[in-house]
Design a protein around this motif. Sequence first.
Motif, PDB file in Angstrom:
ATOM      1  N   VAL A 101       0.846  -1.199   0.000  1.00 39.42           N
ATOM      2  CA  VAL A 101       0.000   0.000   0.000  1.00 39.42           C
ATOM      3  C   VAL A 101       0.881   1.249   0.000  1.00 39.42           C
ATOM      4  N   TYR A 102       1.953   1.195   0.786  1.00 37.97           N
ATOM      5  CA  TYR A 102       2.845   2.363   0.833  1.00 37.97           C
ATOM      6  C   TYR A 102       3.403   2.667  -0.559  1.00 37.97           C
ATOM      7  N   PHE A 103       3.943   1.652  -1.207  1.00 39.00           N
ATOM      8  CA  PHE A 103       4.571   1.907  -2.512  1.00 39.00           C
ATOM      9  C   PHE A 103       3.546   2.311  -3.573  1.00 39.00           C
ATOM     10  N   LYS A 104       2.336   1.775  -3.444  1.00 38.08           N
ATOM     11  CA  LYS A 104       1.350   2.087  -4.483  1.00 38.08           C
ATOM     12  C   LYS A 104       0.618   3.406  -4.234  1.00 38.08           C
ATOM     13  N   TYR A 105       0.404   3.748  -2.956  1.00 37.03           N
ATOM     14  CA  TYR A 105      -0.485   4.890  -2.685  1.00 37.03           C
ATOM     15  C   TYR A 105       0.151   6.063  -1.954  1.00 37.03           C
ATOM     16  N   ALA A 106       1.326   5.870  -1.346  1.00 36.99           N
ATOM     17  CA  ALA A 106       1.907   6.966  -0.565  1.00 36.99           C
ATOM     18  C   ALA A 106       2.140   8.182  -1.452  1.00 36.99           C
ATOM     19  N   GLY A 107       2.586   7.899  -2.673  1.00 35.72           N
ATOM     20  CA  GLY A 107       2.852   8.996  -3.605  1.00 35.72           C
ATOM     21  C   GLY A 107       1.593   9.794  -3.898  1.00 35.72           C
ATOM     22  N   VAL A 108       0.475   9.077  -4.036  1.00 34.92           N
ATOM     23  CA  VAL A 108      -0.798   9.743  -4.346  1.00 34.92           C
ATOM     24  C   VAL A 108      -1.224  10.612  -3.167  1.00 34.92           C
ATOM     25  N   LEU A 109      -1.069  10.061  -1.948  1.00 36.36           N
ATOM     26  CA  LEU A 109      -1.544  10.774  -0.769  1.00 36.36           C
ATOM     27  C   LEU A 109      -0.666  11.978  -0.443  1.00 36.36           C
ATOM     28  N   THR A 110       0.643  11.824  -0.656  1.00 36.53           N
ATOM     29  CA  THR A 110       1.552  12.906  -0.262  1.00 36.53           C
ATOM     30  C   THR A 110       1.854  13.855  -1.420  1.00 36.53           C
ATOM     31  N   GLY A 111       1.456  13.452  -2.626  1.00 35.89           N
ATOM     32  CA  GLY A 111       1.719  14.295  -3.786  1.00 35.89           C
ATOM     33  C   GLY A 111       3.144  14.167  -4.290  1.00 35.89           C
ATOM     34  N   SER A 112       3.925  13.262  -3.705  1.00 34.01           N
ATOM     35  CA  SER A 112       5.305  13.059  -4.170  1.00 34.01           C
ATOM     36  C   SER A 112       5.347  11.848  -5.096  1.00 34.01           C
ATOM     37  N   ARG A 113       6.481  11.667  -5.741  1.00 34.79           N
ATOM     38  CA  ARG A 113       6.601  10.531  -6.660  1.00 34.79           C
ATOM     39  C   ARG A 113       7.428   9.435  -6.010  1.00 34.79           C
ATOM     40  N   ILE A 114       6.797   8.305  -5.745  1.00 33.78           N
ATOM     41  CA  ILE A 114       7.548   7.177  -5.188  1.00 33.78           C
ATOM     42  C   ILE A 114       7.529   6.070  -6.242  1.00 33.78           C
ATOM     43  N   ALA A 115       8.714   5.759  -6.750  1.00 33.56           N
ATOM     44  CA  ALA A 115       8.770   4.756  -7.822  1.00 33.56           C
ATOM     45  C   ALA A 115       8.375   3.392  -7.267  1.00 33.56           C
ATOM     46  N   LEU A 116       7.526   2.704  -8.023  1.00 35.70           N
ATOM     47  CA  LEU A 116       7.050   1.390  -7.590  1.00 35.70           C
ATOM     48  C   LEU A 116       8.176   0.375  -7.807  1.00 35.70           C
ATOM     49  N   PRO A 117       8.580  -0.324  -6.735  1.00 37.18           N
ATOM     50  CA  PRO A 117       9.634  -1.333  -6.940  1.00 37.18           C
ATOM     51  C   PRO A 117       9.135  -2.408  -7.896  1.00 37.18           C
ATOM     52  N   LEU A 118      10.039  -2.917  -8.688  1.00 38.14           N
ATOM     53  CA  LEU A 118       9.678  -3.886  -9.710  1.00 38.14           C
ATOM     54  C   LEU A 118       9.029  -5.128  -9.077  1.00 38.14           C
ATOM     55  N   ALA A 119       7.933  -5.546  -9.634  1.00 36.58           N
ATOM     56  CA  ALA A 119       7.285  -6.822  -9.290  1.00 36.58           C
ATOM     57  C   ALA A 119       6.749  -6.874  -7.866  1.00 36.58           C
ATOM     58  N   VAL A 120       6.659  -5.715  -7.189  1.00 36.97           N
ATOM     59  CA  VAL A 120       6.307  -5.743  -5.763  1.00 36.97           C
ATOM     60  C   VAL A 120       4.943  -6.401  -5.519  1.00 36.97           C
ATOM     61  N   SER A 121       3.980  -6.167  -6.406  1.00 38.34           N
ATOM     62  CA  SER A 121       2.660  -6.771  -6.215  1.00 38.34           C
ATOM     63  C   SER A 121       2.741  -8.283  -6.328  1.00 38.34           C
ATOM     64  N   PHE A 122       3.487  -8.734  -7.321  1.00 36.52           N
ATOM     65  CA  PHE A 122       3.502 -10.171  -7.601  1.00 36.52           C
ATOM     66  C   PHE A 122       4.165 -10.951  -6.471  1.00 36.52           C
ATOM     67  N   TYR A 123       5.331 -10.467  -6.006  1.00 37.09           N
ATOM     68  CA  TYR A 123       5.955 -11.255  -4.941  1.00 37.09           C
ATOM     69  C   TYR A 123       5.259 -11.029  -3.598  1.00 37.09           C
ATOM     70  N   THR A 124       4.609  -9.880  -3.412  1.00 33.54           N
ATOM     71  CA  THR A 124       3.868  -9.681  -2.158  1.00 33.54           C
ATOM     72  C   THR A 124       2.691 -10.660  -2.090  1.00 33.54           C
TER      73      THR A 124
ATOM     74  N   HIS B  89      -5.006  -2.438  -9.193  1.00 35.51           N
ATOM     75  CA  HIS B  89      -4.495  -2.109 -10.521  1.00 35.51           C
ATOM     76  C   HIS B  89      -4.016  -0.670 -10.631  1.00 35.51           C
ATOM     77  N   GLY B  90      -4.567   0.227  -9.828  1.00 42.17           N
ATOM     78  CA  GLY B  90      -4.119   1.614  -9.942  1.00 42.17           C
ATOM     79  C   GLY B  90      -4.670   2.465  -8.826  1.00 42.17           C
ATOM     80  N   SER B  91      -3.994   3.597  -8.604  1.00 36.96           N
ATOM     81  CA  SER B  91      -4.356   4.405  -7.446  1.00 36.96           C
ATOM     82  C   SER B  91      -5.256   5.577  -7.810  1.00 36.96           C
ATOM     83  N   THR B  92      -5.714   5.612  -9.061  1.00 39.40           N
ATOM     84  CA  THR B  92      -6.575   6.735  -9.446  1.00 39.40           C
ATOM     85  C   THR B  92      -8.040   6.295  -9.455  1.00 39.40           C
TER      86      THR B  92
END
Lengths: 521, 356
Positions: free
Chosen positions: A97-120, A317-320
């Motif tokens: 959730v942090y990697f996918k949505y923190a950027g949206v909530l804080t307005g900053s850009r946090i790059a999504l680590p590769l494959a994070v959803s799949f291995y999580t 699938h997305g934070s929007t």
Amino acid sequence: MNLVFNSYGFVFLFLPLTVGGYTLAEHIWSDKETLAGVRRLLLTAASVLYMASFGLRSLLIFLCSISVTIVFSLLLRRFHSKILLTAALVLQVGALVYFKYAGVLTGSRIALPLAVSFYTFSQISWLVDLYRREPELENWTVSEYLTYITFFPKLLQGPITRFAEMKPHLDRLGDIRFDVESFTRGFLLFLLGLFEKVILADTLNVPVDYAYSHLNAIRFAEAWIITVAYPLSLYLDFSAYCNMGRGVARMLGMDLPENFDKPYRSVNGSELWGRWHSSLNRFFVRYIYIPLGGSRRGNARTLANMMLVFVISGLWHGSTWYFLVWGCMNGILATLTWAWIHIARPAIRGKLSHSRNSEAVTAATSTEPDHEPDHKTGASLVSRILHGIRTAFCVLFMDLWLSVTFMIFHGPDSASVLAMVRKLLTPQPLRVAEYFATQFELSELWYLIKITPLSHMPYSRYYLMWIMLIGSWACACLLPKARTVSEKIKINAFTGFVFSILFVWCVLALGKVTEFAYFAF
Amino acid sequence: MNNNNIGKFYRVFLPITALALCAVIALTVIVDPFFHYHAPLKGFPYVVDNQLLQNPGMARNMLYDSVMTGSSMTLNFDTDDFRELMGLDLIKLCSNGAYPKDISNVLSVVFQPDSRARKNNDVKAVFAALDISTFTAEPEETKYPLPEYMYDRTPLNDISYLLNKDVILEYILKPVVEKEPTDLSYVYGTTWQTEEYFSEAWVLRDYRAPEAVSEPLAADALIPRTKVNLEENILPYVEEHPETEFYFFFPPYSILYWNNVRVENRLDAVLAQSEYMMERLLGYPNVRVFYFQNEEEMITDLNNYADMEHYRPAFNRYMTECFADGTDEVFPDTVSGETEKMRKIVDSFDFGSLFE
């Protein structure tokens, strides 16, 4: 140099070295236990190296994540505690959730680590299954876990594989001997996936990118063509990755579960999600839908559970907001379909059969002789034709549904998505600009124009566009699955010739190295 | 499955694949459409239209004595004009949207001492367009990801060039069929920008003014990043090559560009940045600076533009004439006069009339 499947580095270096090392091991270590241990080590090392090729940050986050899971797994083995499980799940889901949505909530850009959803998701399934004391996880070892979670053919885009699905293969690691047929069929599957990616998906992606970067210039008919083309390219892209991954696993004498089963052949909303990214749906069903009560607590609760799963799927699938809309739309379709199949249709059939039974009783008591239908074959043909028409209609409807709902996946932002929707809903004369049509053109097709009568035809560019679109749709819908082709095809000199041409064609197309669409999830 | 059949599969698959790949590599090396290994073959109808991939090879293996580099502001220069007016044998190595690092990447290849070009002769002159807005980018930032295999000398990663469908189909076979080689004197020129694109109506149709900013940007706000970009990406070449004359010029953007600057309240900062750049550059004896931004008659008439920044090719000819005769050249004591003139144009222009 990243080792994406469709790269020279993967095809000419990483894959031969890994398969070579894996095969060579059986000639060096004859003891099965030792061989299995060596292969686990080799596969894990190769997978970590594979992940490292995409950047240190993603690798470190991945290693942190699996270290946390190992610690919690060891604790769960010692103390079978729900609190421990909950803590582990909170950490895994929290990180996602942090990697996918923190950027949206804080307005900053946090790059999504590769494959994070799949291995999580894989790790969530591991932890829950461990807590549930699934038989496959008894006597698990850290090295088995590492081989499972890092396994590079599925690491970046799935399928989301449960440990239980890989366990039989991991148990056989010491027994697997290089089998030239298994290797060849795996290679053919990899090659068919490569073709899907570099020839079909990447070509379809060009007009899609063009349309979204020239939204002002796009007209009604062009917007609809893009709406059809984009999900096709997304499907071919994702399915290509899974086919390549399964092909590599097959080369290693293993297998991965199916992720796509011709979704463009779906006849209803429920079936679609059994065919499209089915490993994700299996995950949601097993770890969300069933724990919520599944279909055991009445129709209303079943429908609510289904809806919730689709909403979560949309948010994943997305934070929007439009991904939420996407989830809701698909949830509504799936619940309506379920309600029709499980509630409305049986009720209607019940009523019909009741009235038919009444008629039958009347007929049985009448004095008229009983007539056997003598036109059985004709009735069956008619019903088959009607069934075929109904199926074709349902398939086309579902393909259209898929196109319209998946359109939003490409939108770089809300404004672009809304602009595209406006284009779709603003009828204009059905005109397609020639420059737009040329966006679909493979360089190879230019030669087709030159050497055929097409060059003298006024609409040659348009014909080529339709050839590309219909051809891609046929690959997605009509042709057999790549896995079926690679398993059934006769391996002989002729296929050697055909696949050598295909291999050279695909290798030459690697020049434009493109990422897979689902890397962003 | 019969192993004999699998044997037949590989007996056909392996030789055909190997043969085909070797043939493609051989063809690419011999024709070398990106000039990576050798000079152009005589008589081959080369097509040059890919700045990122073809610039490095051209810089290394073609013969020239001067270079034009920079963003799309340089696309429409004609090398024949330089030959006619300045006696220079110019090569165009333009990069659309070039950042300072892109200019540096091109110059690093131009000045490679062991290249065919440099073994033949030194560089007499370098012409570079300076887009002020790009000088606030990160010093390592490039407009597009760099195809390393074209810029480095490692043969290992050349596979992306040697086994490449587009290279074979678009740059070797297609030119042979079409026989329409690129005219290098106008290479990268925007031939699609026909007369109808240069009109006020066309320019205003796609123009969107930015959000207004109430707080003015401090006059020195842009200077630190500009300083780093100059010192890392531009000045090293000036210092290391005193034998080369560097012509840096500030291209003439339309008044709409200045409307953006004004609306975003950064006019002081942009003019101070321009002044700083000119002063730093003019500190070197082998540098000449030309400031075209305050060409009032030109920039205030939107019929000279295809969009906010891109001007008529005729103005490239005018700039070449200026390089030759010194018109619009800036000297240390005229720097502030040039920016002051620019400020006056912006202050006095009736922007409201554009949008009526």
